[in-house]
Design an enzyme around this catalytic site. Sequence first.
Site, PDB file in Angstrom:
ATOM      1  N   GLN A 120     -10.805  -3.660  -4.571  1.00  0.00           N
ATOM      2  CA  GLN A 120      -9.887  -4.625  -5.169  1.00  0.00           C
ATOM      3  C   GLN A 120      -9.163  -5.431  -4.093  1.00  0.00           C
ATOM      4  O   GLN A 120      -8.367  -4.873  -3.334  1.00  0.00           O
ATOM      5  CB  GLN A 120      -8.844  -3.877  -6.020  1.00  0.00           C
ATOM      6  CG  GLN A 120      -7.838  -4.792  -6.688  1.00  0.00           C
ATOM      7  CD  GLN A 120      -6.663  -4.021  -7.282  1.00  0.00           C
ATOM      8  OE1 GLN A 120      -6.379  -2.903  -6.876  1.00  0.00           O
ATOM      9  NE2 GLN A 120      -5.975  -4.621  -8.239  1.00  0.00           N
ATOM     10  N   GLY A 121      -9.423  -6.730  -4.047  1.00  0.00           N
ATOM     11  CA  GLY A 121      -8.804  -7.583  -3.035  1.00  0.00           C
ATOM     12  C   GLY A 121      -7.711  -8.459  -3.614  1.00  0.00           C
ATOM     13  O   GLY A 121      -7.922  -9.664  -3.828  1.00  0.00           O
ATOM     14  N   TYR A 122      -6.570  -7.863  -3.875  1.00  0.00           N
ATOM     15  CA  TYR A 122      -5.417  -8.612  -4.375  1.00  0.00           C
ATOM     16  C   TYR A 122      -4.398  -8.844  -3.254  1.00  0.00           C
ATOM     17  O   TYR A 122      -4.117  -9.956  -2.862  1.00  0.00           O
ATOM     18  CB  TYR A 122      -4.707  -7.833  -5.498  1.00  0.00           C
ATOM     19  CG  TYR A 122      -5.308  -7.944  -6.888  1.00  0.00           C
ATOM     20  CD1 TYR A 122      -6.631  -8.301  -7.090  1.00  0.00           C
ATOM     21  CD2 TYR A 122      -4.527  -7.660  -8.001  1.00  0.00           C
ATOM     22  CE1 TYR A 122      -7.154  -8.382  -8.371  1.00  0.00           C
ATOM     23  CE2 TYR A 122      -5.045  -7.743  -9.288  1.00  0.00           C
ATOM     24  CZ  TYR A 122      -6.360  -8.102  -9.462  1.00  0.00           C
ATOM     25  OH  TYR A 122      -6.862  -8.171 -10.730  1.00  0.00           O
ATOM     26  N   SER A 123      -3.856  -7.712  -2.737  1.00  0.00           N
ATOM     27  CA  SER A 123      -2.704  -7.782  -1.830  1.00  0.00           C
ATOM     28  C   SER A 123      -3.047  -8.440  -0.508  1.00  0.00           C
ATOM     29  O   SER A 123      -4.172  -8.336  -0.012  1.00  0.00           O
ATOM     30  CB  SER A 123      -2.183  -6.382  -1.540  1.00  0.00           C
ATOM     31  OG  SER A 123      -1.920  -5.717  -2.743  1.00  0.00           O
ATOM     32  N   GLU A 136      -5.021  -2.556 -18.826  1.00  0.00           N
ATOM     33  CA  GLU A 136      -5.878  -1.534 -18.258  1.00  0.00           C
ATOM     34  C   GLU A 136      -5.132  -0.511 -17.417  1.00  0.00           C
ATOM     35  O   GLU A 136      -5.671   0.033 -16.485  1.00  0.00           O
ATOM     36  CB  GLU A 136      -7.020  -2.179 -17.466  1.00  0.00           C
ATOM     37  CG  GLU A 136      -8.140  -2.646 -18.368  1.00  0.00           C
ATOM     38  CD  GLU A 136      -8.579  -1.566 -19.360  1.00  0.00           C
ATOM     39  OE1 GLU A 136      -8.726  -1.901 -20.542  1.00  0.00           O
ATOM     40  OE2 GLU A 136      -8.763  -0.412 -18.945  1.00  0.00           O
ATOM     41  N   SER A 144       4.800  -1.682  -7.948  1.00  0.00           N
ATOM     42  CA  SER A 144       5.755  -0.663  -7.487  1.00  0.00           C
ATOM     43  C   SER A 144       6.692  -0.271  -8.627  1.00  0.00           C
ATOM     44  O   SER A 144       6.815  -0.992  -9.625  1.00  0.00           O
ATOM     45  CB  SER A 144       6.582  -1.201  -6.326  1.00  0.00           C
ATOM     46  OG  SER A 144       7.513  -2.152  -6.814  1.00  0.00           O
ATOM     47  N   ASN A 145       7.358   0.851  -8.485  1.00  0.00           N
ATOM     48  CA  ASN A 145       8.257   1.294  -9.552  1.00  0.00           C
ATOM     49  C   ASN A 145       9.426   0.323  -9.759  1.00  0.00           C
ATOM     50  O   ASN A 145       9.930   0.195 -10.872  1.00  0.00           O
ATOM     51  CB  ASN A 145       8.744   2.715  -9.270  1.00  0.00           C
ATOM     52  CG  ASN A 145       7.657   3.736  -9.603  1.00  0.00           C
ATOM     53  OD1 ASN A 145       6.491   3.359  -9.806  1.00  0.00           O
ATOM     54  ND2 ASN A 145       8.010   4.997  -9.678  1.00  0.00           N
ATOM     55  N   GLU A 146       9.797  -0.387  -8.696  1.00  0.00           N
ATOM     56  CA  GLU A 146      10.842  -1.405  -8.869  1.00  0.00           C
ATOM     57  C   GLU A 146      10.319  -2.540  -9.737  1.00  0.00           C
ATOM     58  O   GLU A 146      11.018  -3.042 -10.622  1.00  0.00           O
ATOM     59  CB  GLU A 146      11.288  -1.951  -7.501  1.00  0.00           C
ATOM     60  CG  GLU A 146      12.091  -0.963  -6.657  1.00  0.00           C
ATOM     61  CD  GLU A 146      11.247   0.159  -6.077  1.00  0.00           C
ATOM     62  OE1 GLU A 146      10.024  -0.040  -5.919  1.00  0.00           O
ATOM     63  OE2 GLU A 146      11.798   1.244  -5.791  1.00  0.00           O
TER      64      GLU A 146
HETATM   65  C1  LIG Z   1      -2.316   3.557  -0.524  1.00  0.00           C
HETATM   66  C2  LIG Z   1      -2.313   2.158  -1.049  1.00  0.00           C
HETATM   67  C3  LIG Z   1      -3.459   1.662  -1.631  1.00  0.00           C
HETATM   68  C4  LIG Z   1      -3.503   0.340  -2.100  1.00  0.00           C
HETATM   69  N1  LIG Z   1      -4.681  -0.148  -2.592  1.00  0.00           N
HETATM   70  C5  LIG Z   1      -4.757  -1.468  -2.894  1.00  0.00           C
HETATM   71  C6  LIG Z   1      -6.008  -2.065  -3.254  1.00  0.00           C
HETATM   72  O1  LIG Z   1      -7.046  -1.373  -3.334  1.00  0.00           O
HETATM   73  N2  LIG Z   1      -6.064  -3.385  -3.493  1.00  0.00           N
HETATM   74  C7  LIG Z   1      -4.942  -4.171  -3.424  1.00  0.00           C
HETATM   75  O2  LIG Z   1      -5.041  -5.345  -3.670  1.00  0.00           O
HETATM   76  N3  LIG Z   1      -3.735  -3.644  -3.085  1.00  0.00           N
HETATM   77  C8  LIG Z   1      -3.616  -2.325  -2.813  1.00  0.00           C
HETATM   78  N4  LIG Z   1      -2.402  -1.794  -2.431  1.00  0.00           N
HETATM   79  C9  LIG Z   1      -1.252  -2.680  -2.257  1.00  0.00           C
HETATM   80  C10 LIG Z   1      -0.121  -2.459  -3.222  1.00  0.00           C
HETATM   81  O3  LIG Z   1      -0.427  -3.031  -4.441  1.00  0.00           O
HETATM   82  C11 LIG Z   1       1.166  -3.050  -2.585  1.00  0.00           C
HETATM   83  O4  LIG Z   1       1.544  -2.171  -1.569  1.00  0.00           O
HETATM   84  C12 LIG Z   1       2.276  -3.216  -3.561  1.00  0.00           C
HETATM   85  O5  LIG Z   1       2.019  -4.297  -4.387  1.00  0.00           O
HETATM   86  C13 LIG Z   1       3.635  -3.434  -2.882  1.00  0.00           C
HETATM   87  O6  LIG Z   1       3.569  -4.469  -1.962  1.00  0.00           O
HETATM   88  P1  LIG Z   1       4.087  -4.312  -0.475  1.00  0.00           P
HETATM   89  O7  LIG Z   1       3.549  -3.062   0.050  1.00  0.00           O
HETATM   90  O8  LIG Z   1       3.812  -5.552   0.241  1.00  0.00           O
HETATM   91  O9  LIG Z   1       5.675  -4.122  -0.618  1.00  0.00           O
HETATM   92  P2  LIG Z   1       6.743  -5.271  -0.851  1.00  0.00           P
HETATM   93  O10 LIG Z   1       6.322  -6.121  -1.962  1.00  0.00           O
HETATM   94  O11 LIG Z   1       7.093  -5.890   0.431  1.00  0.00           O
HETATM   95  O12 LIG Z   1       7.968  -4.407  -1.384  1.00  0.00           O
HETATM   96  C14 LIG Z   1       8.783  -3.576  -0.557  1.00  0.00           C
HETATM   97  C15 LIG Z   1       9.781  -2.877  -1.432  1.00  0.00           C
HETATM   98  O13 LIG Z   1      10.620  -3.837  -2.063  1.00  0.00           O
HETATM   99  C16 LIG Z   1      10.585  -3.685  -3.462  1.00  0.00           C
HETATM  100  N5  LIG Z   1      10.753  -4.994  -4.090  1.00  0.00           N
HETATM  101  C17 LIG Z   1       9.985  -6.080  -3.925  1.00  0.00           C
HETATM  102  N6  LIG Z   1      10.453  -7.099  -4.645  1.00  0.00           N
HETATM  103  C18 LIG Z   1      11.545  -6.641  -5.306  1.00  0.00           C
HETATM  104  C19 LIG Z   1      12.468  -7.201  -6.230  1.00  0.00           C
HETATM  105  N7  LIG Z   1      12.364  -8.466  -6.616  1.00  0.00           N
HETATM  106  N8  LIG Z   1      13.467  -6.418  -6.700  1.00  0.00           N
HETATM  107  C20 LIG Z   1      13.589  -5.132  -6.297  1.00  0.00           C
HETATM  108  N9  LIG Z   1      12.744  -4.550  -5.434  1.00  0.00           N
HETATM  109  C21 LIG Z   1      11.734  -5.292  -4.949  1.00  0.00           C
HETATM  110  C22 LIG Z   1       9.256  -3.057  -3.750  1.00  0.00           C
HETATM  111  O14 LIG Z   1       9.255  -2.388  -4.971  1.00  0.00           O
HETATM  112  C23 LIG Z   1       9.138  -2.113  -2.584  1.00  0.00           C
HETATM  113  O15 LIG Z   1       9.880  -0.951  -2.830  1.00  0.00           O
HETATM  114  C24 LIG Z   1      -2.346  -0.479  -2.001  1.00  0.00           C
HETATM  115  C25 LIG Z   1      -1.180   0.044  -1.437  1.00  0.00           C
HETATM  116  C26 LIG Z   1      -1.151   1.347  -0.957  1.00  0.00           C
HETATM  117  C27 LIG Z   1       0.118   1.851  -0.335  1.00  0.00           C
END
Ligand SMILES: Cc1cc2nc3c(=O)[nH]c(=O)nc-3n(C[C@H](O)[C@H](O)[C@H](O)COP(=O)(O)OP(=O)(O)OC[C@H]3O[C@@H](n4cnc5c(N)ncnc54)[C@H](O)[C@@H]3O)c2cc1C
Lengths: 373, 398
Positions: free
Chosen positions: B126-129, B244, B383-385
């Site tokens: 999955q290439g989202y992030s 999903e 994320s849970n937030e």
């Molecule tokens: C082990 C692992 C596997 C993953 N696998 C995939 C994958 O296969 N494909 C893919 O596309 N992605 C994947 N991800 C990425 C994952 O979806 C992102 O890590 C996630 O979306 C959070 O983004 P970030 O890590 O950049 O944190 P950030 O978005 O930078 O957030 C940092 C913190 O700030 C909080 N935050 C952000 N915005 C707000 C707000 N407005 N209000 C309050 N709190 C906020 C977040 O909840 C978090 O606690 C994976 C991540 C991990 C750790």
Amino acid sequence: MDFTLTEERQMLQDGLRRMLADKVDPKAVARGDTAWSTETWEALAEMGVIGALFSEDDGGFGGAGFDLMVVFEEMGRAGAPEPLMETLIAGGLIAELGSDAQKAHLDAVIGGAVQLAFAHSEPGARFDLERVATEARQDGDGWILTGRKSVVANGGEADYIVVSARVSGNTGDRDGLALFLVPKGTEGLDLRDYPLTGGGRGAEIAMEDMRLPADALLGEAGHAFPAIERANARAVAAQTAEALGLMERIKDLTADYLQQRTQFDKPLIKFQALAFRMADVLIEIEQARSAVINLCGHLDADRETRELHVSATKQLVGETAKLVVEESIQMHGGIGITQEYDLAHFARRLTMVEHRFGDALFHLGRFSRLRMA
Amino acid sequence: MDLSYSEKHEAFRKDLRTFLDEKLPKRLSDKVRLGQRLTKEDMEEWHAILQTRNWLAGHWPEEYGGSGWDAVERHIFEEETTRANAPRILPFGIMMLGPVLMKFGSEDQKAHWLPRILNGTDWWCQGYSEPGAGSDLAALKTTAERDGDHYVVNGQKTWTTLAQYADHIFCLVRTGKDGKKQEGISFLLIDMDDPGIEVRPIYLIDGGAEVNEVWFKDVRVPVENLVGEENQGWTIAKYLLTHERTNIAGVGFATQALENLKRIAGLEHQAGKPLIEDPLFAAEIARLEIQLMAMATTNLRVVSAAAEGNAPGAESSMLKVKGTVIRQELNDLTRRACGPYAMPFVSEALEAGSNVEPVGPDYAAPVSGKYFNNRKLSIYGGSNEVQKQIIAKMKLGA
Ligand SMILES: Cc1cc2nc3c(=O)[nH]c(=O)nc-3n(C[C@H](O)[C@H](O)[C@H](O)COP(=O)(O)OP(=O)(O)OC[C@H]3O[C@@H](n4cnc5c(N)ncnc54)[C@H](O)[C@@H]3O)c2cc1C
């Protein structure tokens, strides 16, 4: 009342902070490239940091609770994995109980040339200090030891290991314990050493009819428990101070990251949901600092007072450690659980505080029993 | 209100148990039980075994090779497979891409890609992030520019789970620069063998490398690999998020973790007695078990409502928050149960067949790594937030 540091301790803190910031690479420790560095160890000795753990009578220049606090808080802030804790415990036991000949080793310990370890905990003992099954029986003038010791920090590197064993009574008794000073390579001592989560190394030790001469006995046979408990109290003071340093460092890293990281066109710290949680972390760290001060200030109090503080401080710091680790990782997002980011090492090291000398639950129970007694 | 299972569902459970007894290789369940790392071949082997009964994607309609399971059947499947220590099913093709293709794909795309997901031809990731687009996914910058019959893709994805094993990646890419940032996003299928793609591992806090960076430099992707319309990617991404989130509560995993915790607490000793007899420790276990009992029913309530056509919105976010926190607390307590033996870090002991013995009891070897690694549960998948934001928006008008 005075909560400021003496001038000497202030200088020690400044110098140590600078030296460790320069020498310790948390990423390398996290990758497992280095267990700890002899170069850093020598620098610690040279700065008088090892000496700060011992009283002047024993050849050091400190040894009080607040000396431990200053030194170990800085070790924590740097995430330094060097085995200073083992020197504190085993060296402290030698200083307290040793004969003149045994105490003669302390010079080399303080100078950094001799490494120590304390082999006390056993498989199945968990955090119970009195649960020693290893047996020592008299054999002519000497002793024969048989038993196992688990997760002995620095066991593989130590030139001398202080080993506890039972000369009488049953596994859970306080009476009947003895300590022995065992040189590296003693026949009958089998050792497997391995890396520990958060840095440093540990060892499993098996002793099978290990023969020791009479002068290996440290102190009086059968009466070692009070000294072990005292050493444990000092270790908990040092360990909780180290935890405090780790928390401060993690808090700084997280606060910086929340300023720098932008999502939804704003720095994360501008989201109140996160800012409030960070504020909670700050509040709890101040509480932890007070708890560490409480313990360091009562290390020389009567046994009852001292042990009450041991459990109070360890409980509070343990609970705070969990909060700080989990909140800081969560607020970092994905980067918070990558090995190539400094937080990984600090979080691992801080978490492991709960796996030595008793965790928050253990000390919660112990505190209530001590209070009730 | 009736909490009992129907005859049909009981029969399914029985059939499934027999199947697991007979067909789940002990080699695989041992690895899962001991927390050892699974190889690519292990996962493929298990997928193939499940597909002999059309159970790999049991919730897919029969016409696409599934078994048309209802919500309760899915729940039973999760419960029984985790109880048996079966490897988990990889979600990327089966839970994510499959449903997207069924809803938004062309007939050609469905006919081509769906069978290949089930028969193991393709391994999807999955290439989202991206580095700058995590929670704020719509900030993604990877571009796809039209050039004749191709899109030319440039940029970087990150956190891509198991990209090192994958031969295909489904990506959100930027195809439009005008309007709101959500508007110029498209959903593209990319072959990882294409020239210009580079995968670099990211090592996580437990020492494993399950995630990667994926770099794209002038990668040429045929236009027929666009799913849905150009610039419709955000709608697809949202569909995936709200429809999903299966197995999001992780009740099966939590149940398994609880059993494991109790077993360990029965083997560890404190003050000469099993740890599980320590009133404080027992109370901590009980607190989690009580939560989990309610969670199981919350989960069934939500999936039942979903089965009746009510798209779970805020409810699935509630499941995600509560479910992940329960699992993380179970991991935390399990680590504590092991006491000092949670400290040794012997990574090799987690590789099956390695001749490096774990230090201390075998159950202690993975507990610290698992605790750290599963901090991810509250970070990924929204994320849970972010989930709480959804709950507050949908339920409270925030
Ligand atoms: C082990 C692992 C596997 C993953 N696998 C995939 C994958 O296969 N494909 C893919 O596309 N992605 C994947 N991800 C990425 C994952 O979806 C992102 O890590 C996630 O979306 C959070 O983004 P970030 O890590 O950049 O944190 P950030 O978005 O930078 O957030 C940092 C913190 O700030 C909080 N935050 C952000 N915005 C707000 C707000 N407005 N209000 C309050 N709190 C906020 C977040 O909840 C978090 O606690 C994976 C991540 C991990 C750790």
